[in-house]
Design a protein around this motif. Structure first.
Motif, PDB file in Angstrom:
ATOM      1  N   HIS A 137      46.005  43.370  56.472  1.00 38.25           N
ATOM      2  CA  HIS A 137      46.331  42.164  55.703  1.00 38.25           C
ATOM      3  C   HIS A 137      46.429  42.495  54.228  1.00 38.25           C
ATOM      4  O   HIS A 137      45.557  43.168  53.672  1.00 38.25           O
ATOM      5  CB  HIS A 137      45.265  41.090  55.916  1.00 38.25           C
ATOM      6  CG  HIS A 137      45.614  39.776  55.280  1.00 38.25           C
ATOM      7  ND1 HIS A 137      46.628  38.973  55.739  1.00 38.25           N
ATOM      8  CD2 HIS A 137      45.098  39.143  54.199  1.00 38.25           C
ATOM      9  CE1 HIS A 137      46.713  37.895  54.987  1.00 38.25           C
ATOM     10  NE2 HIS A 137      45.800  37.982  54.034  1.00 38.25           N
ATOM     11  N   ASP A 138      47.500  42.031  53.572  1.00 37.81           N
ATOM     12  CA  ASP A 138      47.633  42.356  52.157  1.00 37.81           C
ATOM     13  C   ASP A 138      46.954  41.305  51.281  1.00 37.81           C
ATOM     14  O   ASP A 138      47.004  40.107  51.551  1.00 37.81           O
ATOM     15  CB  ASP A 138      49.086  42.624  51.747  1.00 37.81           C
ATOM     16  CG  ASP A 138      50.004  41.420  51.853  1.00 37.81           C
ATOM     17  OD1 ASP A 138      49.510  40.287  51.848  1.00 37.81           O
ATOM     18  OD2 ASP A 138      51.231  41.618  51.929  1.00 37.81           O
ATOM     19  N   ILE A 139      46.277  41.788  50.244  1.00 33.93           N
ATOM     20  CA  ILE A 139      45.462  40.928  49.374  1.00 33.93           C
ATOM     21  C   ILE A 139      45.635  41.377  47.930  1.00 33.93           C
ATOM     22  O   ILE A 139      46.058  42.501  47.663  1.00 33.93           O
ATOM     23  CB  ILE A 139      43.969  40.976  49.769  1.00 33.93           C
ATOM     24  CG1 ILE A 139      43.452  42.440  49.835  1.00 33.93           C
ATOM     25  CG2 ILE A 139      43.754  40.314  51.124  1.00 33.93           C
ATOM     26  CD1 ILE A 139      42.952  43.007  48.558  1.00 33.93           C
ATOM     27  N   ILE A 140      45.301  40.477  46.984  1.00 29.69           N
ATOM     28  CA  ILE A 140      45.401  40.830  45.567  1.00 29.69           C
ATOM     29  C   ILE A 140      44.052  40.815  44.853  1.00 29.69           C
ATOM     30  O   ILE A 140      43.977  41.156  43.679  1.00 29.69           O
ATOM     31  CB  ILE A 140      46.379  39.897  44.829  1.00 29.69           C
ATOM     32  CG1 ILE A 140      45.907  38.442  44.920  1.00 29.69           C
ATOM     33  CG2 ILE A 140      47.796  40.053  45.369  1.00 29.69           C
ATOM     34  CD1 ILE A 140      46.698  37.482  44.027  1.00 29.69           C
ATOM     35  N   ASN A 141      42.991  40.420  45.570  1.00 26.07           N
ATOM     36  CA  ASN A 141      41.659  40.458  44.946  1.00 26.07           C
ATOM     37  C   ASN A 141      40.579  40.589  46.015  1.00 26.07           C
ATOM     38  O   ASN A 141      40.851  40.477  47.221  1.00 26.07           O
ATOM     39  CB  ASN A 141      41.415  39.233  44.055  1.00 26.07           C
ATOM     40  CG  ASN A 141      41.519  37.918  44.809  1.00 26.07           C
ATOM     41  OD1 ASN A 141      41.011  37.775  45.919  1.00 26.07           O
ATOM     42  ND2 ASN A 141      42.194  36.938  44.209  1.00 26.07           N
ATOM     43  N   ASN A 142      39.364  40.804  45.580  1.00 28.61           N
ATOM     44  CA  ASN A 142      38.248  41.065  46.476  1.00 28.61           C
ATOM     45  C   ASN A 142      37.888  39.834  47.312  1.00 28.61           C
ATOM     46  O   ASN A 142      37.500  39.949  48.479  1.00 28.61           O
ATOM     47  CB  ASN A 142      37.033  41.523  45.652  1.00 28.61           C
ATOM     48  CG  ASN A 142      35.972  42.192  46.497  1.00 28.61           C
ATOM     49  OD1 ASN A 142      36.275  42.817  47.506  1.00 28.61           O
ATOM     50  ND2 ASN A 142      34.722  42.070  46.084  1.00 28.61           N
ATOM     51  N   ARG A 143      38.041  38.647  46.744  1.00 32.84           N
ATOM     52  CA  ARG A 143      37.717  37.418  47.474  1.00 32.84           C
ATOM     53  C   ARG A 143      38.636  37.258  48.685  1.00 32.84           C
ATOM     54  O   ARG A 143      38.172  36.953  49.799  1.00 32.84           O
ATOM     55  CB  ARG A 143      37.840  36.217  46.532  1.00 32.84           C
ATOM     56  CG  ARG A 143      37.591  34.872  47.193  1.00 32.84           C
ATOM     57  CD  ARG A 143      37.483  33.780  46.131  1.00 32.84           C
ATOM     58  NE  ARG A 143      38.714  33.663  45.350  1.00 32.84           N
ATOM     59  CZ  ARG A 143      39.729  32.872  45.693  1.00 32.84           C
ATOM     60  NH1 ARG A 143      39.670  32.160  46.817  1.00 32.84           N
ATOM     61  NH2 ARG A 143      40.807  32.784  44.930  1.00 32.84           N
ATOM     62  N   PHE A 144      39.928  37.456  48.488  1.00 32.74           N
ATOM     63  CA  PHE A 144      40.862  37.367  49.608  1.00 32.74           C
ATOM     64  C   PHE A 144      40.612  38.472  50.630  1.00 32.74           C
ATOM     65  O   PHE A 144      40.816  38.281  51.832  1.00 32.74           O
ATOM     66  CB  PHE A 144      42.301  37.444  49.102  1.00 32.74           C
ATOM     67  CG  PHE A 144      42.770  36.210  48.365  1.00 32.74           C
ATOM     68  CD1 PHE A 144      42.172  34.980  48.582  1.00 32.74           C
ATOM     69  CD2 PHE A 144      43.805  36.290  47.456  1.00 32.74           C
ATOM     70  CE1 PHE A 144      42.600  33.836  47.909  1.00 32.74           C
ATOM     71  CE2 PHE A 144      44.251  35.159  46.776  1.00 32.74           C
ATOM     72  CZ  PHE A 144      43.643  33.932  47.006  1.00 32.74           C
ATOM     73  N   ALA A 145      40.188  39.633  50.156  1.00 37.90           N
ATOM     74  CA  ALA A 145      39.886  40.744  51.058  1.00 37.90           C
ATOM     75  C   ALA A 145      38.770  40.365  52.022  1.00 37.90           C
ATOM     76  O   ALA A 145      38.851  40.610  53.237  1.00 37.90           O
ATOM     77  CB  ALA A 145      39.508  41.980  50.259  1.00 37.90           C
ATOM     78  N   ALA A 167      52.848  40.589  43.681  1.00 37.84           N
ATOM     79  CA  ALA A 167      51.866  41.591  43.268  1.00 37.84           C
ATOM     80  C   ALA A 167      50.722  40.948  42.512  1.00 37.84           C
ATOM     81  O   ALA A 167      50.877  39.880  41.908  1.00 37.84           O
ATOM     82  CB  ALA A 167      52.537  42.648  42.386  1.00 37.84           C
ATOM     83  N   GLY A 168      49.576  41.621  42.547  1.00 41.21           N
ATOM     84  CA  GLY A 168      48.423  41.154  41.802  1.00 41.21           C
ATOM     85  C   GLY A 168      48.443  41.660  40.374  1.00 41.21           C
ATOM     86  O   GLY A 168      49.359  42.361  39.950  1.00 41.21           O
ATOM     87  N   GLU A 169      47.383  41.320  39.655  1.00 40.69           N
ATOM     88  CA  GLU A 169      47.263  41.717  38.254  1.00 40.69           C
ATOM     89  C   GLU A 169      46.152  42.728  38.020  1.00 40.69           C
ATOM     90  O   GLU A 169      46.035  43.277  36.928  1.00 40.69           O
ATOM     91  CB  GLU A 169      46.993  40.493  37.389  1.00 40.69           C
ATOM     92  CG  GLU A 169      48.105  39.465  37.366  1.00 40.69           C
ATOM     93  CD  GLU A 169      47.782  38.300  36.456  1.00 40.69           C
ATOM     94  OE1 GLU A 169      48.109  38.377  35.250  1.00 40.69           O
ATOM     95  OE2 GLU A 169      47.194  37.318  36.940  1.00 40.69           O
ATOM     96  N   GLN A 170      45.328  42.969  39.039  1.00 48.33           N
ATOM     97  CA  GLN A 170      44.158  43.824  38.832  1.00 48.33           C
ATOM     98  C   GLN A 170      44.521  45.303  38.868  1.00 48.33           C
ATOM     99  O   GLN A 170      45.403  45.739  39.614  1.00 48.33           O
ATOM    100  CB  GLN A 170      43.098  43.534  39.891  1.00 48.33           C
ATOM    101  CG  GLN A 170      42.472  42.163  39.759  1.00 48.33           C
ATOM    102  CD  GLN A 170      41.336  41.954  40.751  1.00 48.33           C
ATOM    103  OE1 GLN A 170      40.945  42.860  41.487  1.00 48.33           O
ATOM    104  NE2 GLN A 170      40.801  40.747  40.781  1.00 48.33           N
ATOM    105  N   SER A 171      43.798  46.065  38.059  1.00 50.42           N
ATOM    106  CA  SER A 171      43.935  47.521  38.078  1.00 50.42           C
ATOM    107  C   SER A 171      43.556  48.046  39.456  1.00 50.42           C
ATOM    108  O   SER A 171      42.580  47.570  40.064  1.00 50.42           O
ATOM    109  CB  SER A 171      43.014  48.140  37.030  1.00 50.42           C
ATOM    110  OG  SER A 171      42.785  49.512  37.299  1.00 50.42           O
ATOM    111  N   PRO A 172      44.278  49.033  39.968  1.00 48.80           N
ATOM    112  CA  PRO A 172      43.896  49.596  41.269  1.00 48.80           C
ATOM    113  C   PRO A 172      42.503  50.213  41.248  1.00 48.80           C
ATOM    114  O   PRO A 172      41.802  50.184  42.259  1.00 48.80           O
ATOM    115  CB  PRO A 172      44.979  50.657  41.522  1.00 48.80           C
ATOM    116  CG  PRO A 172      45.561  50.958  40.180  1.00 48.80           C
ATOM    117  CD  PRO A 172      45.481  49.676  39.420  1.00 48.80           C
ATOM    118  N   PHE A 173      42.095  50.759  40.109  1.00 47.84           N
ATOM    119  CA  PHE A 173      40.763  51.342  40.012  1.00 47.84           C
ATOM    120  C   PHE A 173      39.690  50.288  40.262  1.00 47.84           C
ATOM    121  O   PHE A 173      38.717  50.530  40.981  1.00 47.84           O
ATOM    122  CB  PHE A 173      40.558  51.968  38.628  1.00 47.84           C
ATOM    123  CG  PHE A 173      41.435  53.153  38.349  1.00 47.84           C
ATOM    124  CD1 PHE A 173      41.111  54.407  38.834  1.00 47.84           C
ATOM    125  CD2 PHE A 173      42.593  53.011  37.604  1.00 47.84           C
ATOM    126  CE1 PHE A 173      41.920  55.500  38.578  1.00 47.84           C
ATOM    127  CE2 PHE A 173      43.418  54.097  37.346  1.00 47.84           C
ATOM    128  CZ  PHE A 173      43.080  55.338  37.842  1.00 47.84           C
TER     129      PHE A 173
END
Length: 330
Positions: A137-145, A167-173
């Motif tokens: 499942h694709d997600i853009i933040n930890n909450r959705f994960a 796409a999300g806004e968070q750094s991949p790191f």
């Protein structure tokens, strides 16, 4: 030393390079998926790309038959270098009126890898598991994960800043680190994974596989306009515009295509997520059909050519970068 991927589901083991080709709206068709799988990575396409005329046999059924038969022929002729598995992307947004039908077709064909987007739903995961498939499942933040895993997804695609399309806004790191604090399962990273070096970096920070889309737009097998392919080749990261106008969800698009539509890329209005509607196959209104998505990794794309050449290049870069980095530690 061979890559140890024994902790991953069988469908994700033994890939030539640890990479999944992301499903590209309109662009990903059987010819591209087959080429990606033959080159040794997971090929994928959105189920909604397969759109038949009224009263016609479901095109999704036809496409899956075509992909399976061609990969089977390849595997019989090349037992030492079999093709990688394929994946189908399901848009699970409530406006997708085809979802139930498409789920039935994918279960019938025992699709090995299911990629779900825009909502995590238990019944979709159950359908995949009923035929032995796995769900990413694709997600853009930890909450959705966390929500996705709670509802039964087997793995995650972390869509970070710089990814093509939505796409999300968070750094991949930051995103990978937060997810890895609690999740040990399959984790893919999307966001400018266009070189072997970036793929190695994704692995180093904790992702199991890279998730690559934009480079495959500029390929012979891609169902994209020639002008679109050439704009990918001619553009760089600075030519990417982040906007919610075109679908109601924030995503990355080619500046040149926005300008060609007569708009100022630096002064685009915002759109609300309520404007999403997949009843026609895409959330993007027809008025925006020539607004072209792209990720920030396009600087690595220098020419239009076969999809297999993209995999060849990234495989060579990945191996070279790994050896160079390993020399610092061994």
């Amino acid at each position: 030393m061979p890559r140890d991927d024994s902790h991953l589901p069988k469908a994700l083991q033994g890939l030539r390079v640890p990479m999944v080709a992301s499903p590209l709206f309109i662009i990903s068709v059987p010819e591209l998926v087959i080429a990606q799988c033959k080159a040794g990575i997971v090929g994928s396409f959105p189920a909604l790309n397969a759109r038949e005329g009224e009263g016609e046999h479901p095109l999704l059924d036809t496409w899956l038959t075509q992909i399976k038969e061609e990969l089977d022929r390849h595997n019989q002729a090349n037992p030492d270098t079999p093709a990688a598995p394929y994946a189908v992307n399901q848009i699970v947004h409530r406006s997708n009126g085809r979802l139930d039908r498409d789920l039935e077709i994918c279960v019938k064909h025992e699709v090995p890898i299911w990629i779900t987007s825009l909502g995590a739903r238990v019944e979709v995961n159950e359908a995949a598991h009923s035929c032995g498939g796995i769900v990413l499942h694709d997600i853009i933040n930890n909450r959705f994960a966390k929500k996705a895993i709670e509802k039964g997804a087997d793995g995650l695609v972390a869509v970070a800043a710089g990814a093509g399309g939505h796409a999300g806004e968070q750094s991949p790191f930051a995103l990978i680190r937060e997810i890895r604090e609690w999740f040990e399962g399959p984790l893919l990273l999307s966001g400018a994974i266009a070189t072997g070096e970036s793929l190695l970096a994704a692995r180093a920070m904790g992702a199991d596989l890279g998730y690559t889309g934009t480079p495959f737009i500029a390929t012979d097998e891609a169902n994209a306009q020639q002008e679109y392919k050439q704009m990918i080749v001619d553009s760089g990261a600075e030519d990417i515009v982040y906007s919610s106008l075109f679908t109601g969800v924030w995503g990355n698009y080619l500046r040149g295509s926005v300008e060609a539509a007569g708009m100022d890329p630096d002064n685009l209005p915002q759109a609300d997520s309520s404007s999403m509607n997949f009843s026609e196959g895409s959330s993007k209104p027809k008025a925006w059909k020539t607004i072209w998505g792209s990720g920030q990794g396009i600087g690595a794309v220098k020419s239009i050519g076969p999809a297999g050449a993209i995999v060849d290049r990234m495989a060579a870069e990945y191996a070279a970068a790994g050896k160079k980095l390993a020399a610092e530690f061994f």
